[in-house]
Design a protein around this motif. Sequence first.
Motif, PDB file in Angstrom:
ATOM      1  N   ALA A  86      84.347  34.123  48.731  1.00 37.16           N
ATOM      2  CA  ALA A  86      83.763  32.845  48.329  1.00 37.16           C
ATOM      3  C   ALA A  86      83.330  32.872  46.864  1.00 37.16           C
ATOM      4  N   VAL A  87      82.716  33.970  46.442  1.00 34.59           N
ATOM      5  CA  VAL A  87      82.281  34.100  45.046  1.00 34.59           C
ATOM      6  C   VAL A  87      83.487  34.110  44.112  1.00 34.59           C
ATOM      7  N   ALA A  88      84.527  34.859  44.489  1.00 32.10           N
ATOM      8  CA  ALA A  88      85.747  34.911  43.671  1.00 32.10           C
ATOM      9  C   ALA A  88      86.379  33.527  43.570  1.00 32.10           C
ATOM     10  N   TYR A  89      86.378  32.802  44.684  1.00 28.79           N
ATOM     11  CA  TYR A  89      86.951  31.450  44.685  1.00 28.79           C
ATOM     12  C   TYR A  89      86.183  30.536  43.729  1.00 28.79           C
ATOM     13  N   ILE A  90      84.863  30.548  43.811  1.00 25.47           N
ATOM     14  CA  ILE A  90      84.046  29.683  42.953  1.00 25.47           C
ATOM     15  C   ILE A  90      84.248  30.046  41.482  1.00 25.47           C
ATOM     16  N   PHE A  91      84.235  31.349  41.192  1.00 21.50           N
ATOM     17  CA  PHE A  91      84.409  31.786  39.804  1.00 21.50           C
ATOM     18  C   PHE A  91      85.737  31.313  39.232  1.00 21.50           C
ATOM     19  N   TRP A  92      86.832  31.583  39.959  1.00 22.01           N
ATOM     20  CA  TRP A  92      88.149  31.253  39.421  1.00 22.01           C
ATOM     21  C   TRP A  92      88.427  29.757  39.454  1.00 22.01           C
ATOM     22  N   GLN A  93      87.830  29.058  40.402  1.00 20.89           N
ATOM     23  CA  GLN A  93      87.976  27.603  40.432  1.00 20.89           C
ATOM     24  C   GLN A  93      87.328  26.985  39.178  1.00 20.89           C
ATOM     25  N   VAL A  94      86.129  27.451  38.858  1.00 16.18           N
ATOM     26  CA  VAL A  94      85.444  26.968  37.645  1.00 16.18           C
ATOM     27  C   VAL A  94      86.205  27.411  36.397  1.00 16.18           C
ATOM     28  N   PHE A  95      86.665  28.659  36.400  1.00 18.80           N
ATOM     29  CA  PHE A  95      87.388  29.190  35.243  1.00 18.80           C
ATOM     30  C   PHE A  95      88.637  28.362  34.948  1.00 18.80           C
ATOM     31  N   TYR A  96      89.452  28.129  35.985  1.00 17.98           N
ATOM     32  CA  TYR A  96      90.692  27.383  35.765  1.00 17.98           C
ATOM     33  C   TYR A  96      90.421  25.910  35.429  1.00 17.98           C
ATOM     34  N   ALA A  97      89.363  25.338  35.983  1.00 19.19           N
ATOM     35  CA  ALA A  97      88.994  23.959  35.647  1.00 19.19           C
ATOM     36  C   ALA A  97      88.619  23.872  34.173  1.00 19.19           C
ATOM     37  N   LEU A  98      87.856  24.849  33.694  1.00 19.73           N
ATOM     38  CA  LEU A  98      87.457  24.886  32.286  1.00 19.73           C
ATOM     39  C   LEU A  98      88.669  25.133  31.391  1.00 19.73           C
ATOM     40  N   TYR A  99      89.518  26.049  31.800  1.00 20.61           N
ATOM     41  CA  TYR A  99      90.718  26.369  31.017  1.00 20.61           C
ATOM     42  C   TYR A  99      91.626  25.150  30.872  1.00 20.61           C
ATOM     43  N   ARG A 100      91.859  24.454  31.979  1.00 22.94           N
ATOM     44  CA  ARG A 100      92.737  23.273  31.933  1.00 22.94           C
ATOM     45  C   ARG A 100      92.111  22.144  31.123  1.00 22.94           C
ATOM     46  N   SER A 101      90.797  22.020  31.190  1.00 18.92           N
ATOM     47  CA  SER A 101      90.119  20.976  30.419  1.00 18.92           C
ATOM     48  C   SER A 101      90.182  21.280  28.922  1.00 18.92           C
ATOM     49  N   LEU A 102      89.977  22.541  28.568  1.00 21.14           N
ATOM     50  CA  LEU A 102      89.997  22.940  27.158  1.00 21.14           C
ATOM     51  C   LEU A 102      91.396  22.864  26.548  1.00 21.14           C
ATOM     52  N   THR A 103      92.411  23.085  27.379  1.00 24.10           N
ATOM     53  CA  THR A 103      93.787  23.063  26.865  1.00 24.10           C
ATOM     54  C   THR A 103      94.433  21.689  26.969  1.00 24.10           C
ATOM     55  N   ASP A 104      93.692  20.715  27.487  1.00 22.22           N
ATOM     56  CA  ASP A 104      94.181  19.339  27.553  1.00 22.22           C
ATOM     57  C   ASP A 104      93.952  18.680  26.194  1.00 22.22           C
ATOM     58  N   GLU A 105      95.041  18.415  25.464  1.00 26.81           N
ATOM     59  CA  GLU A 105      94.922  17.881  24.110  1.00 26.81           C
ATOM     60  C   GLU A 105      94.295  16.488  24.081  1.00 26.81           C
ATOM     61  N   GLY A 106      94.325  15.785  25.199  1.00 25.41           N
ATOM     62  CA  GLY A 106      93.765  14.441  25.236  1.00 25.41           C
ATOM     63  C   GLY A 106      92.268  14.413  25.470  1.00 25.41           C
ATOM     64  N   LEU A 107      91.659  15.599  25.676  1.00 23.26           N
ATOM     65  CA  LEU A 107      90.217  15.659  25.927  1.00 23.26           C
ATOM     66  C   LEU A 107      89.498  16.396  24.809  1.00 23.26           C
ATOM     67  N   LYS A 108      88.372  15.859  24.381  1.00 17.30           N
ATOM     68  CA  LYS A 108      87.565  16.491  23.361  1.00 17.30           C
ATOM     69  C   LYS A 108      86.368  17.151  24.021  1.00 17.30           C
ATOM     70  N   PHE A 109      86.176  18.417  23.709  1.00 15.00           N
ATOM     71  CA  PHE A 109      85.100  19.191  24.321  1.00 15.00           C
ATOM     72  C   PHE A 109      83.742  18.532  24.065  1.00 15.00           C
ATOM     73  N   GLY A 110      82.933  18.434  25.136  1.00 17.41           N
ATOM     74  CA  GLY A 110      81.599  17.879  25.005  1.00 17.41           C
ATOM     75  C   GLY A 110      81.494  16.395  25.283  1.00 17.41           C
ATOM     76  N   THR A 111      82.620  15.713  25.408  1.00 20.15           N
ATOM     77  CA  THR A 111      82.595  14.276  25.669  1.00 20.15           C
ATOM     78  C   THR A 111      82.382  14.011  27.153  1.00 20.15           C
ATOM     79  N   VAL A 112      82.032  12.764  27.472  1.00 16.58           N
ATOM     80  CA  VAL A 112      81.850  12.368  28.862  1.00 16.58           C
ATOM     81  C   VAL A 112      83.173  12.497  29.618  1.00 16.58           C
TER      82      VAL A 112
END
Length: 356
Positions: A86-112
């Motif tokens: 469960a801990v591994a799942y939560i960690f990697w789920q958050v990690f990949y969500a952050l990674y995909r958000s940061l690598t999405d060129e249409g999204l600016k970090f820190g915005t709503v």
Amino acid sequence: MNKRRIIWIELLRICACIGVIGIHVASQHFHDMPVNTSVWAVSNFYHGINRYAVACFVMISGGLYLDRKRTWNIKKLWTHSILPIAVAYIFWQVFYALYRSLTDEGLKFGTVAFFKRFLVMISDPYFHLWYLPMLIGLLIITPMLWEIVNSKNGKQWEEYMILLYLIFKILPYTVKVFPIPCKEHVMNVLNTVQPQMVTGFVGYYIAGHYLYQYGVSKKLEKLIYILGIVSISMGILFCYIRSQQKGTDIQDFYENYTLAAFFWGISVFLFFKNYVSKIKWNDKQEKRICFVGSCTFGIFLIHVLVRSLLHKAGIDSMMISNTFIAIPIVIALIFTLSFGAVVIIKKIPVLKKWIV
């Protein structure tokens, strides 16, 4: 000699891990290439032959967790088996969500918009992480299953449950993908009883214990090998034919709940149990195999990140003109780099326990 680990199980675990990577490498251009191209045909081939992987992973868990030599303590089950997953799942789920958000060129970090997108990604399991909640579900009911399969009539109960799984889960799912007359009515009949046993994978879980504990006769084993090879070959062929007819990619004929994946997975499991298990290894070789086997959980979790980074660097299943050769090369590269990353993480005290 490693007394706590079974070598053929560790080798099958490694092979299944490679198979999962194979599925994900083959799928890189499975959806964005025209189905009438050789690239797509090769991707379809590799997509199909690696479909033993998930079934074998679940059967390995069933064979080991339902072993009659085990004794179950509910507190220990939750703290030692379920909690780390469960801990591994939560960690990697958050990690990949952050990674995909940061690598999405249409999204600016820190915005709503960035924050909303991040929350949406966290709420939905990333495409390979679905396996962890499914495994947690199986572990939750494992003590009950253990009591059943290890009872006086345990073998008969297992045969009964595997047969039910084949009839109520595998058969309807397989029939669903074929264009048969009065298909809707046939499916209604097949789905009259719908025993959704936790995740749909409990049949593989029990089958793993049954094959591990009892095995099958030589005659039935040969039949299973034939059914496995024929069914997965036909599954790959049907996917190709239907895709040409529809003009879009189709993989319905060899997915996890089809007869093709069922018999192909069982064939691979039996082959390792009955033949690979007879290979003799020295102590040093066994130690190395067990170490690599212990890293497969981490490799499974991190390989998607490695695949993405390699893809951004231009290294994927289409990096050379010959896709048939490119895919195995990329599989080997992803496995090696993921293994290296896991070895490094395992040297970090806290992380090695909870995320790999």
